[in-house]
Motif scaffolding. Sequence first.
Motif: not given
Length: 100
Positions: A11, A14-15, A20-21, A23-24, A27-28, A40, A43-44
Amino acid sequence: MSKIKTARFDAAHYLDSEAMIAEYLNAALEEDDSDALLAAIADIAKARGIAKVAAEAGLGRESLYKTLSPGSKPRMDTVLRLLRALGVKLTAVPAGMAAA
């Protein structure tokens, strides 16, 4: 028959924008699962650079990895420092309202 080679989904690739960060991370948060939130954030942090995020949060790299590992129970102040280092903030809305 030849084997098909696949790459593991990451992931962090795509961040690449603040939107985008956000939204991700939202979602988490919707998962209502602390391990999903920590994954999450991990990933960030990977997308932003682990060493940089660790330094900005006042943690060592190894401490950051330990903090974000599945099953860990980090202190709230540590999570808030990480979010600040990632350039995001949490905002509360009534549970019945859809996020804008």
